[in-house]
Design a protein around this motif. Structure first.
Motif, short mmCIF file in Angstrom:
data_model
loop_
_atom_site.label_atom_id
_atom_site.label_comp_id
_atom_site.label_asym_id
_atom_site.label_seq_id
_atom_site.Cartn_x
_atom_site.Cartn_y
_atom_site.Cartn_z
N UNK A 385 0.81 -1.23 0.00
CA UNK A 385 0.00 0.00 0.00
C UNK A 385 0.84 1.27 0.00
N UNK A 386 2.15 1.12 0.24
CA UNK A 386 3.01 2.30 0.37
C UNK A 386 3.10 3.06 -0.94
N UNK A 387 3.02 4.37 -0.85
CA UNK A 387 3.13 5.22 -2.05
C UNK A 387 3.82 6.51 -1.67
N UNK A 388 5.13 6.45 -1.57
CA UNK A 388 5.89 7.64 -1.17
C UNK A 388 7.33 7.52 -1.61
N UNK A 431 12.13 -11.64 3.22
CA UNK A 431 12.31 -10.33 3.87
C UNK A 431 13.17 -9.42 3.00
N UNK A 432 14.23 -9.99 2.41
CA UNK A 432 15.11 -9.20 1.53
C UNK A 432 14.37 -8.74 0.27
N UNK A 433 13.52 -9.63 -0.26
CA UNK A 433 12.74 -9.27 -1.44
C UNK A 433 11.74 -8.15 -1.15
N UNK A 434 11.15 -8.19 0.05
CA UNK A 434 10.20 -7.13 0.43
C UNK A 434 10.94 -5.80 0.58
N UNK A 435 12.15 -5.85 1.15
CA UNK A 435 12.98 -4.65 1.27
C UNK A 435 13.32 -4.08 -0.11
N UNK A 436 13.70 -4.98 -1.03
CA UNK A 436 14.04 -4.55 -2.39
C UNK A 436 12.82 -3.95 -3.08
N UNK A 437 11.65 -4.55 -2.83
CA UNK A 437 10.42 -4.05 -3.44
C UNK A 437 10.07 -2.68 -2.88
N UNK A 438 10.29 -2.49 -1.57
CA UNK A 438 10.05 -1.18 -0.95
C UNK A 438 10.96 -0.13 -1.59
N UNK A 439 12.22 -0.49 -1.82
CA UNK A 439 13.16 0.43 -2.49
C UNK A 439 12.70 0.75 -3.90
N UNK A 440 12.26 -0.28 -4.62
CA UNK A 440 11.80 -0.08 -6.00
C UNK A 440 10.60 0.87 -6.05
N UNK A 441 9.66 0.70 -5.10
CA UNK A 441 8.46 1.54 -5.09
C UNK A 441 8.78 3.00 -4.73
#
Length: 447
Positions: A385-388, A431-441
């Motif tokens: 849901x993050x958008x920032x 967990x690492x993939x979620x971190x990478x996805x957060x960075x990508x977003x």
């Protein structure tokens, strides 16, 4: 005020503003650097208009003073935008990466076409890394940056393509020169084409000052004329040989028109590109599915149908034409990650619910891993849901939560249990993939 009786000073200011307006689009889309001829031309025009504005006599009249002030502000705004375009940090980043490519070509390719060693794997890997880094340069939707990135990529990808084509495709002959006198001439032209290939690469990369595109175009056109004039006496093998060499020359001529074509077609602006529109359509549907899942009171009822549709969206992305454009490739890669992340989220939710239904005794370490996976599932829902951007407090909070889960996994002692080792390894990867996805977003990349 009646236009026929308009004050001469107002009329003059309007003329000046019209002239300034006529170059506004050139300023907005300027993609070069401050030492470019076009930069100096635009700067000179705008500076001249400022002097013209300053020389307008207001005669102490308030309305003329205000009109002069507005005209000066608009001209100064364009001067500032021109300077910002040429000195934008991401524009300078593009230029620095291009300089690396120039060094690579100067070191590895120019000697090759001068009779040196063959093209190395080191060059191929180096140029691919440069292309990848260029596609990651952020434009923020700014026309000048999109244009600069596209032009730079176009040149470097052209060089990569020229070299790959040369290495893969060798002419089906040479024929023996004893077969026919025309063969000797074709062989001679083929040698000239190989030299021209090296010259073209040097021109595209700006590592030579001894040649011009116009001269090279004339040389290549002359070679085609020489080949066309040859009498091959109806010999099929000689005609095919000549045809292959002519095709090689036409390919090189095509590369000479790259920059002009990029400007006239506005290919740098991918907003209306067919492949990008297909990717955007997939992403729109993926976001709709995501919102349905995150907002549903009983999301488990949607898991199966959602996963099926998401898999079909992956299939649609696989069919997207990349058009030899690294930015489209990067856009598709990111879209695939977006869809796959949502599938992973559903898979984890299903696994956690299934585990509740079939509760049984298990090793404490294995249970600890599952507890972390439960936490990761909740965090992943928030990340989806993050958008920032990376300065947002929520980004920092999510990053810290994910780091804590990684530390928690690191503290789990499998005590020799292979099943627990495998489960912990998978959880760490998630967990690492979620971190990478957060960075990508949050990295604000735009095609």
């Amino acid at each position: 005020m009646d236009m026929g009786n308009q004050h001469p000073s107002i009329s003059r200011l309007q003329e000046i503003q019209k002239e300034v307006k006529s170059i506004e689009q050139q300023v907005v889309s300027f993609s070069g650097l401050s030492d470019d001829k076009n930069y100096k031309r635009l700067e000179r025009i705008l500076t001249k208009q400022l002097f013209e504005i300053d020389s307008v006599d207001t005669e102490g009249k308030g309305d003329i003073q205000q009109a002069r002030k507005r005209a000066a502000q608009e001209t100064e705004r364009l001067l500032k935008e021109l300077e910002q375009n040429a000195n934008h940090p991401h524009r300078l980043e593009i230029q620095n990466i291009f300089k690396e490519a120039q060094s690579l070509v100067r070191e590895k390719i120019v000697p090759f076409y001068s009779g040196g060693n063959c093209v190395t794997d080191e060059f191929e890997e180096g140029i691919q890394d440069i292309i990848l880094r260029l596609t990651h340069v952020k434009t923020g939707g700014k026309i000048s940056l999109r244009k600069a990135r596209y032009h730079t990529l176009t040149k470097i990808c052209a060089v990569q393509e020229i070299i790959e084509d040369c290495m893969k495709k060798q002419p089906s002959l040479p024929l023996s020169e004893d077969i026919h006198p025309s063969v000797a001439k074709i062989n001679s032209v083929m040698c000239e084409v190989n030299k021209a290939r090296g010259t073209l690469i040097a021109l595209l990369m700006g590592v030579t000052s001894n040649e011009t595109c116009r001269h090279l175009s004339c040389v290549l056109s002359g070679l085609i004329a020489d080949l066309d004039a040859l009498d091959v006496c109806g010999r099929t093998e000689i005609r095919n040989y000549r045809k292959e060499v002519v095709e090689d020359i036409n390919k090189l001529l095509k590369y000479l028109d790259l920059e002009e074509e990029a400007d006239t077609t506005k290919a740098f602006d991918l907003g209306q590109n067919h492949s990008i529109l297909k990717i955007e359509k997939v992403l729109k549907r993926m976001r709709e599915i995501k919102n349905e899942l995150l907002q549903a009171q009983n999301p488990s009822e949607l898991y199966l149908s959602s996963k099926t549709e998401l898999q079909s969206l992956i299939g649609q992305l696989d069919e997207v034409s990349l058009e030899k454009n690294p930015c489209i490739r990067e856009a598709r890669r990111r879209a695939v990650i977006e869809v796959q992340t949502l599938i992973t989220y559903i898979d984890l939710k299903e696994a956690l619910e299934k585990r509740k239904l079939f509760a049984c005794e298990e090793h404490p370490s294995h249970k600890a891993v599952w507890d972390v996976l439960g936490n990761l599932s909740e965090i992943q829902g928030e990340v989806l849901s993050f958008d920032g951007n990376r300065t947002d407090k929520n980004y920092i909070r999510l990053e810290e939560l994910l780091t804590k889960q990684l530390l928690a996994l690191d503290a789990v002692d499998p005590q020799g249990e292979e099943k627990c080792k495998a489960a912990r390894k998978q959880a760490v990867k998630l967990a690492q993939n979620i971190l990478s996805y957060l960075d990508l977003k949050s990295d604000e990349w735009e095609y």
